[in-house]
Design a protein around this motif. Sequence first.
Motif, PDB file in Angstrom:
ATOM      1  N   MET A 114       0.848  -1.199   0.000  1.00 53.32           N
ATOM      2  CA  MET A 114       0.000   0.000   0.000  1.00 53.32           C
ATOM      3  C   MET A 114       0.878   1.242   0.000  1.00 53.32           C
ATOM      4  SD  MET A 114      -2.962  -1.278  -0.098  1.00 53.32           S
ATOM      5  CE  MET A 114      -4.350  -0.318   0.483  1.00 53.32           C
ATOM      6  N   ALA A 115       0.598   2.147  -0.876  1.00 50.50           N
ATOM      7  CA  ALA A 115       1.449   3.330  -1.009  1.00 50.50           C
ATOM      8  C   ALA A 115       0.831   4.567  -0.379  1.00 50.50           C
ATOM      9  CB  ALA A 115       1.721   3.594  -2.493  1.00 50.50           C
ATOM     10  N   VAL A 116      -0.511   4.690  -0.442  1.00 50.37           N
ATOM     11  CA  VAL A 116      -1.154   5.903   0.071  1.00 50.37           C
ATOM     12  C   VAL A 116      -1.174   5.880   1.598  1.00 50.37           C
ATOM     13  CG1 VAL A 116      -3.425   7.025   0.273  1.00 50.37           C
ATOM     14  CG2 VAL A 116      -2.491   6.461  -1.983  1.00 50.37           C
ATOM     15  N   GLY A 117      -0.828   7.033   2.191  1.00 50.18           N
ATOM     16  CA  GLY A 117      -0.801   7.124   3.645  1.00 50.18           C
ATOM     17  C   GLY A 117       0.548   6.790   4.242  1.00 50.18           C
ATOM     18  N   LYS A 118       1.508   6.450   3.380  1.00 48.86           N
ATOM     19  CA  LYS A 118       2.845   6.083   3.883  1.00 48.86           C
ATOM     20  C   LYS A 118       3.844   7.199   3.611  1.00 48.86           C
ATOM     21  CE  LYS A 118       4.623   1.876   3.186  1.00 48.86           C
ATOM     22  NZ  LYS A 118       4.827   0.586   2.486  1.00 48.86           N
ATOM     23  N   ASN A 119       4.781   7.333   4.531  1.00 44.00           N
ATOM     24  CA  ASN A 119       5.809   8.362   4.371  1.00 44.00           C
ATOM     25  C   ASN A 119       7.016   7.824   3.608  1.00 44.00           C
ATOM     26  OD1 ASN A 119       4.328  10.313   5.734  1.00 44.00           O
ATOM     27  ND2 ASN A 119       5.033   9.542   7.711  1.00 44.00           N
ATOM     28  N   ILE A 120       6.809   7.577   2.323  1.00 46.56           N
ATOM     29  CA  ILE A 120       7.904   7.049   1.514  1.00 46.56           C
ATOM     30  C   ILE A 120       8.861   8.166   1.126  1.00 46.56           C
ATOM     31  CG2 ILE A 120       6.596   5.127   0.596  1.00 46.56           C
ATOM     32  CD1 ILE A 120       5.666   6.809  -1.577  1.00 46.56           C
ATOM     33  N   LEU A 121      10.069   7.804   0.688  1.00 42.47           N
ATOM     34  CA  LEU A 121      11.048   8.818   0.284  1.00 42.47           C
ATOM     35  C   LEU A 121      10.536   9.584  -0.918  1.00 42.47           C
ATOM     36  CD1 LEU A 121      14.516   7.049   0.561  1.00 42.47           C
ATOM     37  CD2 LEU A 121      13.542   8.804   2.051  1.00 42.47           C
ATOM     38  N   ARG A 122      10.763  10.890  -0.918  1.00 40.19           N
ATOM     39  CA  ARG A 122      10.218  11.653  -2.030  1.00 40.19           C
ATOM     40  C   ARG A 122      10.982  11.372  -3.328  1.00 40.19           C
ATOM     41  NH1 ARG A 122       9.509  17.578  -0.717  1.00 40.19           N
ATOM     42  NH2 ARG A 122       9.371  17.689  -2.961  1.00 40.19           N
ATOM     43  N   LYS A 123      10.233  11.429  -4.437  1.00 42.46           N
ATOM     44  CA  LYS A 123      10.771  11.064  -5.754  1.00 42.46           C
ATOM     45  C   LYS A 123      11.953  11.947  -6.159  1.00 42.46           C
ATOM     46  CE  LYS A 123       8.451   7.797  -8.068  1.00 42.46           C
ATOM     47  NZ  LYS A 123       9.033   6.685  -8.810  1.00 42.46           N
ATOM     48  N   ASP A 124      11.861  13.222  -5.828  1.00 45.26           N
ATOM     49  CA  ASP A 124      12.886  14.156  -6.286  1.00 45.26           C
ATOM     50  C   ASP A 124      13.932  14.421  -5.207  1.00 45.26           C
ATOM     51  OD1 ASP A 124      10.823  15.229  -4.766  1.00 45.26           O
ATOM     52  OD2 ASP A 124      11.125  17.249  -5.536  1.00 45.26           O
ATOM     53  N   GLY A 125      13.856  13.676  -4.107  1.00 52.29           N
ATOM     54  CA  GLY A 125      14.723  13.976  -2.962  1.00 52.29           C
ATOM     55  C   GLY A 125      16.199  13.715  -3.213  1.00 52.29           C
ATOM     56  N   TYR A 126      16.508  12.565  -3.773  1.00 57.05           N
ATOM     57  CA  TYR A 126      17.908  12.175  -3.916  1.00 57.05           C
ATOM     58  C   TYR A 126      18.674  13.152  -4.799  1.00 57.05           C
ATOM     59  CZ  TYR A 126      22.055   9.355  -4.741  1.00 57.05           C
ATOM     60  OH  TYR A 126      23.363   8.935  -4.816  1.00 57.05           O
ATOM     61  N   GLU A 127      18.072  13.500  -5.933  1.00 60.84           N
ATOM     62  CA  GLU A 127      18.754  14.416  -6.861  1.00 60.84           C
ATOM     63  C   GLU A 127      18.957  15.792  -6.246  1.00 60.84           C
ATOM     64  OE1 GLU A 127      16.544  14.452 -10.541  1.00 60.84           O
ATOM     65  OE2 GLU A 127      18.152  13.204 -11.389  1.00 60.84           O
ATOM     66  N   LYS A 128      17.974  16.246  -5.494  1.00 63.59           N
ATOM     67  CA  LYS A 128      18.108  17.567  -4.874  1.00 63.59           C
ATOM     68  C   LYS A 128      19.146  17.537  -3.757  1.00 63.59           C
ATOM     69  CE  LYS A 128      13.661  19.576  -6.096  1.00 63.59           C
ATOM     70  NZ  LYS A 128      12.249  19.716  -5.739  1.00 63.59           N
ATOM     71  N   LEU A 129      19.122  16.457  -3.001  1.00 61.04           N
ATOM     72  CA  LEU A 129      20.030  16.348  -1.864  1.00 61.04           C
ATOM     73  C   LEU A 129      21.479  16.229  -2.322  1.00 61.04           C
ATOM     74  CD1 LEU A 129      19.727  16.204   1.216  1.00 61.04           C
ATOM     75  CD2 LEU A 129      19.788  13.728   1.019  1.00 61.04           C
ATOM     76  N   THR A 130      21.697  15.540  -3.425  1.00 53.57           N
ATOM     77  CA  THR A 130      23.072  15.307  -3.865  1.00 53.57           C
ATOM     78  C   THR A 130      23.561  16.384  -4.829  1.00 53.57           C
ATOM     79  OG1 THR A 130      22.219  13.915  -5.635  1.00 53.57           O
ATOM     80  CG2 THR A 130      22.937  12.792  -3.628  1.00 53.57           C
ATOM     81  N   GLY A 131      22.701  17.330  -5.156  1.00 50.70           N
ATOM     82  CA  GLY A 131      23.141  18.395  -6.064  1.00 50.70           C
ATOM     83  C   GLY A 131      23.080  18.000  -7.520  1.00 50.70           C
ATOM     84  N   ALA A 132      22.524  16.822  -7.807  1.00 52.58           N
ATOM     85  CA  ALA A 132      22.449  16.381  -9.202  1.00 52.58           C
ATOM     86  C   ALA A 132      21.328  17.085  -9.961  1.00 52.58           C
ATOM     87  CB  ALA A 132      22.240  14.867  -9.251  1.00 52.58           C
ATOM     88  N   ALA A 133      20.329  17.573  -9.244  1.00 49.27           N
ATOM     89  CA  ALA A 133      19.193  18.231  -9.903  1.00 49.27           C
ATOM     90  C   ALA A 133      19.684  19.466 -10.651  1.00 49.27           C
ATOM     91  CB  ALA A 133      18.149  18.634  -8.855  1.00 49.27           C
ATOM     92  N   ARG A 134      19.169  19.669 -11.859  1.00 55.31           N
ATOM     93  CA  ARG A 134      19.619  20.819 -12.656  1.00 55.31           C
ATOM     94  C   ARG A 134      18.552  21.906 -12.683  1.00 55.31           C
ATOM     95  NH1 ARG A 134      23.305  20.484 -17.473  1.00 55.31           N
ATOM     96  NH2 ARG A 134      21.422  20.178 -18.707  1.00 55.31           N
ATOM     97  N   TYR A 135      18.940  23.051 -12.204  1.00 57.54           N
ATOM     98  CA  TYR A 135      18.081  24.234 -12.225  1.00 57.54           C
ATOM     99  C   TYR A 135      18.458  25.041 -13.468  1.00 57.54           C
ATOM    100  CZ  TYR A 135      17.093  22.968  -7.389  1.00 57.54           C
ATOM    101  OH  TYR A 135      16.700  22.297  -6.263  1.00 57.54           O
ATOM    102  N   VAL A 136      17.642  26.020 -13.818  1.00 63.09           N
ATOM    103  CA  VAL A 136      17.853  26.714 -15.088  1.00 63.09           C
ATOM    104  C   VAL A 136      19.226  27.376 -15.158  1.00 63.09           C
ATOM    105  CG1 VAL A 136      16.582  28.791 -14.317  1.00 63.09           C
ATOM    106  CG2 VAL A 136      16.869  28.367 -16.742  1.00 63.09           C
TER     107      VAL A 136
END
Lengths: 330, 767
Positions: free
Chosen positions: B1-23
Motif C-alpha cells: 500500500m502506497a497511500v498514507g505512507k511516508n515514503i522517500l520523495r521522488k525528487d529527494g535524492y537528486e536535490k540532496l546530492t546536487g544532481a538536480a539541474r536548475y535553469v
Amino acid sequence: MNAFEYASPTTKEQAVKLLGNSWTEAEVLAGGTDLLSLMKDHIVEPKRLVNIKSIKELGGIAGTAKSGLRIGALVTIQELLDHPRMRKEYAALVQAAEGISSPQIRNMGTIGGDLCQRPRCWYYRAGFGLLGTQESGEPLVPNGDNRYHAILGNSGAALFVNPSSLAPALIAMNARVKIYGAKGQREVALEKFFTAPTTGSQREYDLQPNELVTEIIVPPLARAKSATYEVRQKEALDWPLTTASVVLTMTGNTVKAARIVLGHVAPTPWRSTEAEAAIVGKAVSEATAEAAGKAAVEKAKALSKNGYKIQLAKVAVKRAILLAAKGGTR
Amino acid sequence: MAVGKNILRKDGYEKLTGAARYVDDVTLEGMLYGKTIRSRIARGRIKSIAYDAAFDWSQIVIADYRDIPGKNYVALIEDDQPLLAENEIRHYAEPILLIAAANKDLLEAAAHHIHIEYEQWSPVLSIEDALACREIIYGTDNIFKRFLIGRGDVEEGFAQAERIIEGEYRVPHQEQLYIEPQGMIAIPGNEAMTLMGSMQCPYYIHKAIKQLFHLNDEQVVVIQMTTGGGFGGKEEYPSVIAAHAALLAHKAQRPVKLIYDRAEDIAATPKRHPGVIRHRTGVRRDGRMVASEIDLVFDGGAYVTLTPVVLSRGVIHALGPYACDNVRIQARAIATNTPPNGAFRGFGAPQVAFAYEMQMEKIAAELGMDSLELRRINMLREGDTTATGQTLIWSVGSEEVLNEAVERANYQAQRLAFSQSHSSIQTSTTNHVEAHKRRGIGLSFFLHGAGFTGSGEAKMKAQAGIEIMANGHPRVLSGSTEIGQGTRTIFSQIVAEELSLDFSAVEIEEPDTSRVPDSGPTVASRTCMVVGRVVQMAAREVKAKLLHFVAERFAAPEVELREGKFMVAEKALADFQEMACEYVNLFGELRCFAHYASPPEIEWNEETYSGDAYPVYSWGAEVAEVEVDMDTYEVTVVRLTTAQDIGRAIHPLLAAGQIEGGTLQAVGYGLLEELVWDQGRIINNRLTNYIIPTALDAPDMETIIVEKAYPHGPFGAKGVGELPINGAAPAIAAAVFQATGAFLSEIPITPERLQAAIEKVTTDEHR
C-alpha cells in the motif's frame, strides 16, 4: 559584479602599496561578508581587490591579564568567541559577538571588517548613495522611511546608523585601533575612529584609501564588569535595532566609573557621557539604571518614523547596566 | 500500500546530492545573457532613449516593443499589460528594453550606457489615493473589478442585532521569497520557440508565447526545469520573463538566458495583494451573528494580471468559517502605480482571514465573552450554509480541528492562567529582565476552498494520463509541476495504490508541453485533489484495459489485480509488468487519459455569485502562545499548535511539512515581513533587509492532521497547500491582544506598531 583585479600580498607594506589614493580604486578584502554583497549590488565597484588574508601578522590574539589584549584585524568573530580569556574578562564583547548574524558569518567575518563594514541604510543599499539622495541631490531619508535611522547625532547630512556590532563594546572598553598606511603606523582611540560623513564620497571612519586597520588594543579589564544588551526583531541573520554596551568599575554595588556606548542609534557608535554621569556614584538598582537609560536619550531627536527607537535605546542602556552589575550572565 | 505512507520523495535524492539541474545550471552553445532595462519612475511617459555613441553597440542585441511579432501584451485575464512599455510608464521597474550579450560584464557595461528620460506624472500609490480618484489611471474610477455577495436581508439583520461592532483591518504586501529566483532560457528555432526554466504553469507560458510570435501549439515547447520554490510567485510572472527571453532569442537567433538576481526579483515581480477590510457585524447578546457587512479592497497594482481571481477568492472567504443569514460583502480591486500584485499561497484568503478572525476577537471583547465560545456559537458545521448559499454536504472537519487544537494546546487553562498572572507579573521585580515579559495565548479558526473558484474546474477540464513504458511500468503524464510540495511523490503513490504496484515502479514524465497534457496550473491547492483525482481515473482506465486483456488471454472472467499480480481467486496468472509489456507489444501502446469532471452535486452561478463556490473546504484551527517584552515590544512566538483537516493525507509527512512551512510563512506575514516603499519603489529589496523568519525564529510547532475523507478526492484527499498560511497571523495577534491589551488591526506586528498600540491602551486607560 564588475570585473576586477585581485591581488594577494603577504605583507602589510605590499598591501598598502596596492591600495590606491582614492576610494574608487581598490577595496580591502578580508572576510568579504559585506564587500561581496556590496559588489554584487554595484554599490561599490572597485577596480582592484586587495586580499589581506595572507598577511600573517594581521592575525592572532595575544596579551596578558595585566597588559590587556592585542587582537589582529583578521581575527574572525568565531576565533574571538573561542578565545579562553574572552568570556571571563570581556563579557560585553562576547555578548556583542554572539549577536552577529549566523555561524557562517561568524566564521568568515573579521573584527577589522566588523568595524569597517558599511551602513545598512536601505537607501544606501538600494543604490542612492551613502547619504541616500535622489539624482537631483535631494535627501531621501528625512521624508522617507527612516524607521531604522539615527535618533542621536542626526543633525548633519548622515542619518544612517553605524552597523558595527563590536564597536560599542570595544569603545566601552576604551580600545584603541592601530592603522598602517603609506605614511607609516598610527594609533587612535576607537572612539575617535568613527566619523559622520558630510558628503557621499567620504567614509564613516578615519582611514585613508591607502590605510589598513591592523590591530585592536584592548586595555586590561579583569576587574571591571561589562555587558552588551541588544534589542532585535529577528533571532538570526539580522542586525540589532539598538544595542548598549557598558563597562562598570564597581565597589560593592556602587559604580565608581562607567563607560556606556550605544550602537545603531547614530552615524557613529554613540558614547553617552550623560548616562555615565547618571550612574557613577550610585548603587545599581532598577531605578538608577532606568535613570541612566533616560539620561542616554535626553538629547535624542526622532526623525519622522523612528520615535520608538528612543524607548529601545533607553531600555537597552538600563538592561545592559543591570546585566553587567549581575555579573554579565543573562 | 502506497497511500498514507511516508515514503522517500521522488525528487529527494537528486536535490540532496546536487544532481538536480536548475535553469541557471544550463549553458548552451552560443548562448547569450539577457537583461531587462526598467523604468525608474512610477508613472509618466518616456521622453527619449539615448544610447552613448562612444559605446560599441555591435556586440549587443537590443529589443524593444517594435520587435514583437504579435501583439504587445502578456496573455492572462485582460490584455492590458504590455510586454515592453511603448510610451506610458505605469509602475517603477516596468520593463522598457531588453538587451543581450555574450557575457555579463559586457551586458552590465551596456546597461550603463543607455539613458532614458521621462516626463513624470503624479502617481497613485495607495488604496486611499486610488479610491479618491484624484488621478485616474484605470477606467473611469481606478477600479479593476467588483464583486458583490448578498444573502438574506442585511438591514433586517441589523435591526434584530443587540450590538453592532465595527472594525477596520489592514494587511500588507508580502514577497513569496522562493529560494531560486526567476529564470528562463529561450531557444529559437525555425518557426519555433523552446522555453526552459523555473515555473509553476508551463501551459500559461505556452499560451503567452504562441500569441506573441504567431506560433501554433506544436511550435512552442515549454519545459519546466527543477524549480526552487514558487508559492504562487511563479504562477503568472514566468510568462513575462519567458516572453522577454524569447524576444531576445528571436532577434539574436541564438539561445538567451535571462535570470533575475534577488534585488531585481523582489523589485519587479508580483507580491501578495495588500488590502483594507472593513467589518460591520450585528450580534445578539448571546453572541449569535445576525448581520454581517464586509467591505474589502485589494490593491492590484498597475495591471489587472490575476487580480480578479484573487479578489474572487477573497470575497468568497471574507466571512470565514461562520454562518450568518444576512450578509452583504462588497469587494473591489483598485489600480495603483506599483508593480502588479499577483498569486501568493492563499490567494486573497490570508488577507480576509486576518480580518474575520480579529473581528471575532473584537466582538468577543465587546460582548465580554470568551472568543472560543463565540466561534463555537457561529461556526459552520456539516449541513450549514455559507455566505454564497453553499450547503456543506461532505468532509466538514470544522469541529474536529477546533477541538483538537484547543485541547492539544491546553488553550482554556493557559488563557485563564495568563489572564490571572498579568497583574502580578507586572509588579514583580525579582528578575530584572523577565519582569517585563508578558505571555498571551490566542486562537484562530479558518477554512480554505480547495481547487479553482466557482466554475473554474468545470471550464478547465484538467487532463492527465498514464502510459505504459516499454518495461511495463506506468508513467504519469501531467502538466502539474513539482515545486517542492511533492507532486511527483503523491502522484506516484496514487498510481501505485490504484494499480497495486510498488511505488518505485511509477515514473513521472517531465512537465514538457510536447509530452504532457494541460492539467491546469499548479496553483489553488488543486494538484492533489483535482489533478490527483484525474491521475487516479486514468490509472483506473489502464487497470480496466489490462484486466479485460488478461481475462481474454487466460479465458478467466473473474480476474483481479492484487499486489502487482493478476489473480483468479488465490491463483496468480501473471504479474502486472509482464502483462503490460505484452499488451504494448501487441497493440503498440497503452495510454489512457482522463478529464476532470466536477461532482454532479456542485452548482455555481457566475452571475449572482452564489452556489457552491468550491467543491469542498479544508479546515484549520491554530493556537499561538506568545511572549511580549513590554519595554522593547519584541514579540516571541513560543508555541504554535495547529490542527488541519485536509481529507486523507496521501503522504502525511509531506502534508505536515506543508502545514509547518505555510505556518512559518504566516508567522513572517504576521510579525516580520514588510516591504518598504518610497515613491512607488521598494527600497528593501534585499535578503538583508526584507526579513523573514529563520529557523531560530520558528516556534515549537505541533501539527495535527485531521482526515475527513472527501468522496471526490483521490482516496479522500483535499487540498493542503494554502490552508496553513491563513491561521498564524490572527492567532498571534489574538495572543498579543491577551498579553498586552493592545488590539492590533494591522500587520505585521513590528515593535514600532506594537509600541503605538500599547501606548494607546495606556492613554485610554488613564483617561
